[in-house]
Design a protein around this motif. Structure first.
Motif, PDB file in Angstrom:
ATOM      1  N   THR A 122       0.867  -1.172   0.000  1.00 12.37           N
ATOM      2  CA  THR A 122       0.000   0.000   0.000  1.00 12.37           C
ATOM      3  C   THR A 122       0.906   1.225   0.000  1.00 12.37           C
ATOM      4  OG1 THR A 122      -1.724  -1.158   1.237  1.00 12.37           O
ATOM      5  CG2 THR A 122      -1.811   1.242   1.211  1.00 12.37           C
ATOM      6  N   TYR A 123       0.654   2.103  -0.940  1.00 11.68           N
ATOM      7  CA  TYR A 123       1.491   3.285  -1.104  1.00 11.68           C
ATOM      8  C   TYR A 123       0.769   4.502  -0.524  1.00 11.68           C
ATOM      9  CZ  TYR A 123       4.813   0.802  -3.996  1.00 11.68           C
ATOM     10  OH  TYR A 123       5.791  -0.072  -4.443  1.00 11.68           O
ATOM     11  N   TYR A 124       1.528   5.276   0.231  1.00 13.12           N
ATOM     12  CA  TYR A 124       0.984   6.459   0.894  1.00 13.12           C
ATOM     13  C   TYR A 124       1.748   7.701   0.453  1.00 13.12           C
ATOM     14  CZ  TYR A 124      -0.964   3.006   4.127  1.00 13.12           C
ATOM     15  OH  TYR A 124      -1.631   1.936   4.675  1.00 13.12           O
ATOM     16  N   CYS A 125       1.031   8.772   0.232  1.00 11.96           N
ATOM     17  CA  CYS A 125       1.675  10.054   0.009  1.00 11.96           C
ATOM     18  C   CYS A 125       1.604  10.858   1.300  1.00 11.96           C
ATOM     19  CB  CYS A 125       1.017  10.819  -1.139  1.00 11.96           C
ATOM     20  SG  CYS A 125      -0.758  11.094  -0.970  1.00 11.96           S
ATOM     21  N   ALA A 126       2.544  11.771   1.443  1.00 10.37           N
ATOM     22  CA  ALA A 126       2.613  12.563   2.668  1.00 10.37           C
ATOM     23  C   ALA A 126       3.263  13.905   2.367  1.00 10.37           C
ATOM     24  CB  ALA A 126       3.399  11.817   3.737  1.00 10.37           C
ATOM     25  N   ALA A 127       3.044  14.844   3.264  1.00  9.81           N
ATOM     26  CA  ALA A 127       3.635  16.171   3.114  1.00  9.81           C
ATOM     27  C   ALA A 127       3.970  16.724   4.486  1.00  9.81           C
ATOM     28  CB  ALA A 127       2.683  17.108   2.385  1.00  9.81           C
ATOM     29  N   GLY A 128       5.049  17.490   4.554  1.00 15.80           N
ATOM     30  CA  GLY A 128       5.497  18.011   5.834  1.00 15.80           C
ATOM     31  C   GLY A 128       5.843  19.478   5.781  1.00 15.80           C
ATOM     32  N   ALA A 129       5.373  20.213   6.778  1.00 16.23           N
ATOM     33  CA  ALA A 129       5.617  21.653   6.833  1.00 16.23           C
ATOM     34  C   ALA A 129       7.064  21.979   7.203  1.00 16.23           C
ATOM     35  CB  ALA A 129       4.662  22.311   7.822  1.00 16.23           C
ATOM     36  N   THR A 130       7.754  21.037   7.852  1.00 17.49           N
ATOM     37  CA  THR A 130       9.133  21.305   8.250  1.00 17.49           C
ATOM     38  C   THR A 130      10.084  21.318   7.059  1.00 17.49           C
ATOM     39  OG1 THR A 130       9.636  18.970   8.600  1.00 17.49           O
ATOM     40  CG2 THR A 130       8.717  20.192  10.478  1.00 17.49           C
ATOM     41  N   GLY A 131       9.656  20.682   5.969  1.00 15.33           N
ATOM     42  CA  GLY A 131      10.537  20.599   4.819  1.00 15.33           C
ATOM     43  C   GLY A 131      11.480  19.410   4.875  1.00 15.33           C
ATOM     44  N   LEU A 132      11.393  18.644   5.949  1.00 13.15           N
ATOM     45  CA  LEU A 132      12.273  17.492   6.119  1.00 13.15           C
ATOM     46  C   LEU A 132      11.708  16.258   5.449  1.00 13.15           C
ATOM     47  CD1 LEU A 132      13.113  17.940   9.906  1.00 13.15           C
ATOM     48  CD2 LEU A 132      14.559  18.538   7.951  1.00 13.15           C
ATOM     49  N   CYS A 133      12.575  15.348   5.096  1.00 14.97           N
ATOM     50  CA  CYS A 133      12.150  14.051   4.584  1.00 14.97           C
ATOM     51  C   CYS A 133      12.081  13.054   5.741  1.00 14.97           C
ATOM     52  CB  CYS A 133      13.113  13.552   3.517  1.00 14.97           C
ATOM     53  SG  CYS A 133      12.893  14.354   1.919  1.00 14.97           S
ATOM     54  N   GLY A 134      11.504  11.903   5.471  1.00 15.12           N
ATOM     55  CA  GLY A 134      11.324  10.910   6.511  1.00 15.12           C
ATOM     56  C   GLY A 134       9.953  11.023   7.119  1.00 15.12           C
ATOM     57  N   ALA A 135       9.469   9.904   7.636  1.00 14.47           N
ATOM     58  CA  ALA A 135       8.116   9.873   8.184  1.00 14.47           C
ATOM     59  C   ALA A 135       7.941  10.868   9.321  1.00 14.47           C
ATOM     60  CB  ALA A 135       7.784   8.459   8.661  1.00 14.47           C
ATOM     61  N   GLU A 136       9.002  11.065  10.119  1.00 15.66           N
ATOM     62  CA  GLU A 136       8.886  11.970  11.266  1.00 15.66           C
ATOM     63  C   GLU A 136       8.721  13.416  10.839  1.00 15.66           C
ATOM     64  OE1 GLU A 136      11.419  10.182  10.424  1.00 15.66           O
ATOM     65  OE2 GLU A 136      13.134  11.518  10.096  1.00 15.66           O
ATOM     66  N   GLY A 137       9.047  13.703   9.596  1.00 14.40           N
ATOM     67  CA  GLY A 137       8.920  15.071   9.109  1.00 14.40           C
ATOM     68  C   GLY A 137       7.603  15.362   8.431  1.00 14.40           C
ATOM     69  N   MET A 138       6.739  14.357   8.330  1.00 11.10           N
ATOM     70  CA  MET A 138       5.475  14.505   7.617  1.00 11.10           C
ATOM     71  C   MET A 138       4.334  14.841   8.572  1.00 11.10           C
ATOM     72  SD  MET A 138       6.378  14.085   4.557  1.00 11.10           S
ATOM     73  CE  MET A 138       7.998  13.671   3.878  1.00 11.10           C
ATOM     74  N   ASP A 139       3.536  15.814   8.148  1.00 10.51           N
ATOM     75  CA  ASP A 139       2.383  16.241   8.941  1.00 10.51           C
ATOM     76  C   ASP A 139       1.069  15.708   8.400  1.00 10.51           C
ATOM     77  OD1 ASP A 139       4.247  19.156   8.872  1.00 10.51           O
ATOM     78  OD2 ASP A 139       3.812  18.115  10.756  1.00 10.51           O
ATOM     79  N   TYR A 140       0.997  15.516   7.108  1.00  8.98           N
ATOM     80  CA  TYR A 140      -0.248  15.097   6.467  1.00  8.98           C
ATOM     81  C   TYR A 140      -0.006  13.806   5.696  1.00  8.98           C
ATOM     82  CZ  TYR A 140      -0.698  20.147   7.182  1.00  8.98           C
ATOM     83  OH  TYR A 140      -0.687  21.397   7.725  1.00  8.98           O
ATOM     84  N   TRP A 141      -0.981  12.914   5.780  1.00 11.56           N
ATOM     85  CA  TRP A 141      -0.880  11.612   5.133  1.00 11.56           C
ATOM     86  C   TRP A 141      -2.149  11.317   4.342  1.00 11.56           C
ATOM     87  CZ3 TRP A 141       3.362   8.308   5.481  1.00 11.56           C
ATOM     88  CH2 TRP A 141       4.345   8.687   6.396  1.00 11.56           C
ATOM     89  N   GLY A 142      -1.961  10.723   3.165  1.00  6.01           N
ATOM     90  CA  GLY A 142      -3.091  10.225   2.412  1.00  6.01           C
ATOM     91  C   GLY A 142      -3.485   8.845   2.925  1.00  6.01           C
ATOM     92  N   LYS A 143      -4.607   8.333   2.473  1.00  2.28           N
ATOM     93  CA  LYS A 143      -5.117   7.064   2.969  1.00  2.28           C
ATOM     94  C   LYS A 143      -4.471   5.856   2.324  1.00  2.28           C
ATOM     95  CE  LYS A 143      -9.625   8.512   4.677  1.00  2.28           C
ATOM     96  NZ  LYS A 143     -11.087   8.300   4.614  1.00  2.28           N
ATOM     97  N   GLY A 144      -3.742   6.045   1.264  1.00  2.00           N
ATOM     98  CA  GLY A 144      -3.071   4.914   0.663  1.00  2.00           C
ATOM     99  C   GLY A 144      -3.784   4.353  -0.541  1.00  2.00           C
TER     100      GLY A 144
END
Length: 121
Positions: free
Chosen positions: A92-114
């Motif tokens: 299952t593939y998920y898209c995500a976006a982060g306001a910090t500008g960092l990569c990695g899951a810890e840097g993501m604030d918003y996630w799609g459902k997959g």
């Protein structure tokens, strides 16, 4: 704020798919953009990430040379073009976006459902 992923499906080994992820409520271009995946029984892993710090896109070793990240700012949508697909890309593939500008899951604030990608003959 929402991310809506689409484009998954069943494809034969060696085939291609393009995943899309439409954002609403915020601007993708102002955030780091990432694609992650999770296969059954395995931990989530990152696949690709665009960082706003340096404007570079990075790929995991398992997909490098086969997957390509892109974004259409006018449509506020990001894409993952996947080619030469293999059975071990099934996940299952998920898209995500982060306001910090960092990569990695810890840097993501918003996630799609997959969206499910299955590579099988």
């Amino acid at each position: 704020v929402q991310l809506q992923a689409s484009g998954g499906g069943l494809v034969q080994p060696g085939g291609s798919l393009r995943l899309s992820c439409a954002a609403s409520g915020f601007t993708l271009n102002d955030h780091s953009n990432g694609w992650f995946r999770q296969a059954p029984g395995k931990e989530r892993e990152w696949v690709s990430c665009y960082s706003t710090f340096d404007g570079l896109t990075i790929y995991s070793d398992s997909v490098k040379g086969r997957f390509t990240f892109s974004r259409d700012n006018a449509k506020n949508t990001m894409f993952l073009q996947m080619t030469s697909l293999r059975p071990d890309d099934t996940a299952t593939y998920y898209c995500a976006a982060g306001a910090t500008g960092l990569c990695g899951a810890e840097g993501m604030d918003y996630w799609g459902k997959g969206t499910q990608v299955t590579v099988s003959s």
